[in-house]
Write a protein that holds these residues in place. Structure first.
Motif, mmCIF file in Angstrom:
data_model
loop_
_atom_site.group_PDB
_atom_site.id
_atom_site.type_symbol
_atom_site.label_atom_id
_atom_site.label_comp_id
_atom_site.label_asym_id
_atom_site.label_seq_id
_atom_site.Cartn_x
_atom_site.Cartn_y
_atom_site.Cartn_z
ATOM 1 N N THR A 292 8.396 7.625 4.822
ATOM 2 C CA THR A 292 9.792 7.255 4.515
ATOM 3 C C THR A 292 10.354 6.847 5.629
ATOM 4 O O THR A 292 10.155 7.327 6.915
ATOM 5 C CB THR A 292 10.505 8.394 3.704
ATOM 6 O OG1 THR A 292 10.225 8.975 2.730
ATOM 7 C CG2 THR A 292 12.072 7.832 3.569
ATOM 8 N N ASP B 39 12.207 1.878 -1.739
ATOM 9 C CA ASP B 39 12.028 3.173 -2.461
ATOM 10 C C ASP B 39 11.270 4.370 -1.544
ATOM 11 O O ASP B 39 11.114 5.516 -1.979
ATOM 12 C CB ASP B 39 11.212 3.150 -3.701
ATOM 13 C CG ASP B 39 9.754 2.558 -3.369
ATOM 14 O OD1 ASP B 39 9.229 2.523 -2.112
ATOM 15 O OD2 ASP B 39 9.029 2.212 -4.301
ATOM 16 N N GLY B 40 10.654 3.851 -0.143
ATOM 17 C CA GLY B 40 10.254 4.893 0.661
ATOM 18 C C GLY B 40 8.695 5.309 0.466
ATOM 19 O O GLY B 40 8.355 6.021 1.015
ATOM 20 N N THR B 41 8.167 4.875 -0.739
ATOM 21 C CA THR B 41 6.800 5.191 -1.182
ATOM 22 C C THR B 41 5.839 4.323 -0.847
ATOM 23 O O THR B 41 4.496 4.677 -0.908
ATOM 24 C CB THR B 41 6.659 5.558 -2.487
ATOM 25 O OG1 THR B 41 7.118 4.449 -3.574
ATOM 26 C CG2 THR B 41 7.953 6.599 -3.052
ATOM 27 N N THR B 42 6.250 2.915 -0.590
ATOM 28 C CA THR B 42 5.206 2.188 -0.389
ATOM 29 C C THR B 42 5.731 1.010 0.600
ATOM 30 O O THR B 42 6.769 1.041 1.180
ATOM 31 C CB THR B 42 5.053 0.903 -1.639
ATOM 32 O OG1 THR B 42 6.408 0.410 -1.845
ATOM 33 C CG2 THR B 42 4.533 1.578 -2.925
ATOM 34 N N ARG C 199 0.931 -1.136 0.010
ATOM 35 C CA ARG C 199 0.138 -0.105 -0.174
ATOM 36 C C ARG C 199 1.071 1.185 0.013
ATOM 37 O O ARG C 199 2.154 1.154 0.414
ATOM 38 C CB ARG C 199 -1.002 0.129 1.114
ATOM 39 C CG ARG C 199 -0.240 0.365 2.530
ATOM 40 C CD ARG C 199 -1.254 0.689 3.440
ATOM 41 N NE ARG C 199 -1.008 1.095 4.682
ATOM 42 C CZ ARG C 199 -0.042 2.000 5.261
ATOM 43 N NH1 ARG C 199 0.122 3.156 4.401
ATOM 44 N NH2 ARG C 199 0.202 2.292 6.700
ATOM 45 N N PRO C 200 0.255 2.356 -0.553
ATOM 46 C CA PRO C 200 1.360 3.453 -0.490
ATOM 47 C C PRO C 200 1.459 4.095 1.027
ATOM 48 O O PRO C 200 0.576 3.804 1.720
ATOM 49 C CB PRO C 200 0.345 4.555 -1.169
ATOM 50 C CG PRO C 200 -0.865 3.825 -1.615
ATOM 51 C CD PRO C 200 -0.965 2.505 -1.014
ATOM 52 N N THR C 201 2.565 4.896 1.224
ATOM 53 C CA THR C 201 2.666 5.553 2.384
ATOM 54 C C THR C 201 3.359 6.533 2.383
ATOM 55 O O THR C 201 3.913 7.229 1.469
ATOM 56 C CB THR C 201 3.825 4.561 3.060
ATOM 57 O OG1 THR C 201 4.183 5.349 4.399
ATOM 58 C CG2 THR C 201 5.104 4.583 2.493
ATOM 59 N N ARG C 202 2.729 7.631 3.480
ATOM 60 C CA ARG C 202 3.213 8.969 3.371
ATOM 61 C C ARG C 202 4.509 9.023 4.389
ATOM 62 O O ARG C 202 5.063 10.130 4.575
ATOM 63 C CB ARG C 202 2.193 10.004 4.125
ATOM 64 C CG ARG C 202 1.773 9.560 5.376
ATOM 65 C CD ARG C 202 0.614 10.504 5.856
ATOM 66 N NE ARG C 202 0.520 10.325 7.358
ATOM 67 C CZ ARG C 202 -0.392 9.528 7.741
ATOM 68 N NH1 ARG C 202 -1.097 8.670 7.250
ATOM 69 N NH2 ARG C 202 -0.635 9.384 9.000
ATOM 70 N N ASP D 84 9.191 -0.858 1.745
ATOM 71 C CA ASP D 84 9.919 -0.969 0.357
ATOM 72 C C ASP D 84 11.316 0.101 0.532
ATOM 73 O O ASP D 84 11.035 1.303 0.935
ATOM 74 C CB ASP D 84 9.057 -0.856 -0.555
ATOM 75 C CG ASP D 84 8.284 -1.840 -0.647
ATOM 76 O OD1 ASP D 84 8.373 -3.062 -0.232
ATOM 77 O OD2 ASP D 84 7.307 -1.825 -1.559
ATOM 78 N N GLU E 27 3.067 6.020 11.120
ATOM 79 C CA GLU E 27 2.783 7.196 10.466
ATOM 80 C C GLU E 27 2.132 8.301 11.358
ATOM 81 O O GLU E 27 2.430 9.309 11.292
ATOM 82 C CB GLU E 27 1.903 6.821 9.183
ATOM 83 C CG GLU E 27 2.404 6.061 8.185
ATOM 84 C CD GLU E 27 1.488 5.674 7.137
ATOM 85 O OE1 GLU E 27 1.904 5.635 5.957
ATOM 86 O OE2 GLU E 27 0.371 5.315 7.399
#
Length: 376
Positions: free
Chosen positions: A262, A307-310, A257-260, A305, A324
């Motif tokens: 990092t 990439d810090g976005t998911t 899922r996406p994450t806000r 992940d 978060e």
């Protein structure tokens, strides 16, 4: 960085090997195979010296065993019940306390008395006392301190009760982590004195240190800070672990899922410390390739992940959503790295806060320092 010249001199003068005449080597992880190294045996000396003067803790005792007739060689089974704290942590603690000649020093959970010996080398004979719950370890420490000749005293007793007979103390150091500050420790602290201890939670991942000072007027002030390391919790305290979930996480990391958020850096100590209290039940698997946080009692986890976005999440608890939320609150509070602790003299609830106002992070420390017991 070591800046105290008195402590530097003590570290150089105290012969650590006299306090640790043996050490336990652990060549592998599974199955556990211990090996007792005898510092007097020529075949063991090189490895023993590497352990004694290395940067890791030195394992000394299994299952509270007597220490006066141990035989060198392979061991099996059991659990380590005593060790010597590794030198960098000992040096950090003593530098924070700043012992000087003539001050009264109390060392709690003294074990083999390494930190006690360093302190005694500074305070002078008769001014440094250690308290150790295990009678065998207390006798072991006394015998080795006598060989060293620094004039320190070790008494057998419950470290959580301090040592009222010698109170008040100018400096108090705890070599064990506690969930909250025992009232006896605070009571036994002299005006102008300082007390330092690790405050432990159920996770070994994020560590807090509390420095308590009693002002010359008698008022108690305490500050809790996060850091990279601390002392192990008191005997019987049940830590959470991610090990049992490791293979399942590797096989099925969870749904993406996406994450806000990092992944926060390891040295964001204030954030991680707040997470230990405000998102209880979490533990990090530091052996994982990417940041992995587990809620073992809820069969839930989060794998960030690179990439810090998911993020990948699994289970009924969205572990990453908790982080978060706390990170947002931590940023709003000003990214605090230190927290004030209110320590009532009557032993009441100990409140923690990053400051005042609606954005402050707040929580309470457990009301009792009695450790949760391991399952039977």
């Amino acid at each position: 960085m070591l800046t105290d010249p008195l402590l530097r001199d003590a570290l150089l003068r105290v012969r650590r090997e006299l306090l640790l005449p043996h050490a336990v080597s652990k060549p592998g992880i599974e199955p556990i195979e211990w090996r007792l190294l005898d510092g007097a045996h020529p075949d063991d000396q090189d490895e023993w010296l590497d352990l004694v003067h290395g940067a890791d803790s030195v394992l000394l005792q299994r299952d509270g065993e007597p220490l006066d007739s141990l035989e060198r060689g392979r061991l099996s089974g059991g659990h380590m019940t005593s060790m010597s704290t590794y030198t960098p942590l000992t040096a950090e603690a003593l530098q924070a306390l700043r012992p000087t000649p003539g001050v009264r020093y109390l060392d709690l959970g003294t074990g083999p008395a390494v930190s006690l010996a360093y302190a005694a080398a500074i305070t002078g004979p008769g001014d440094a006392t250690g308290v150790e719950r295990d009678g065998h370890m207390a006798a072991f420490a006394r015998r080795n301190l006598e060989r060293l000749g620094v004039g320190a005293t070790v008494v057998a007793g419950d470290a959580l009760e301090g040592h009222a007979a010698g109170a008040p103390y100018d400096l108090v150091h705890s070599g064990i982590g506690v969930p909250c500050l025992p009232a006896a420790w605070v009571e036994q602290l002299a005006p102008g004195g300082r007390l330092l201890t690790t405050v432990t939670t159920r996770t070994p991942s994020w560590v807090g240190q509390v420095l308590v000072t009693r002002t010359p007027a008698g008022r108690v002030e305490a500050v809790l800070t996060g850091g990279p390391r601390g002392h192990r919790p008191l005997h019987g305290y049940a830590w959470l672990t991610a090990v049992d979930h490791r293979s399942r996480i590797a096989a099925s990391p969870g749904r993406p899922r996406p994450t806000r958020l990092t992944p926060p850096p390891d040295d964001a100590y204030g954030f991680w410390l707040a997470a230990a209290y405000l998102a209880p039940g979490l533990v990090r698997d530091f052996q994982a390739e990417t940041m992995t946080i587990v809620a073992p009692e809820e069969d839930s986890w989060a794998v960030a992940d690179p990439d810090g976005t998911t993020v990948r999440v699994h289970g009924p608890r969205d572990v990453w959503a908790d982080l978060e939320d706390i990170h947002t609150r931590w940023v709003r509070a000003g990214r605090p790295g230190a927290f004030r602790v209110d320590v009532p003299e009557d032993g009441g609830t100990q409140h923690v806060a990053s400051g005042t106002g609606p954005d402050a992070l707040e929580w309470v420390l457990p009301a009792s320092s009695a450790p949760p017991r391991q399952p039977a």
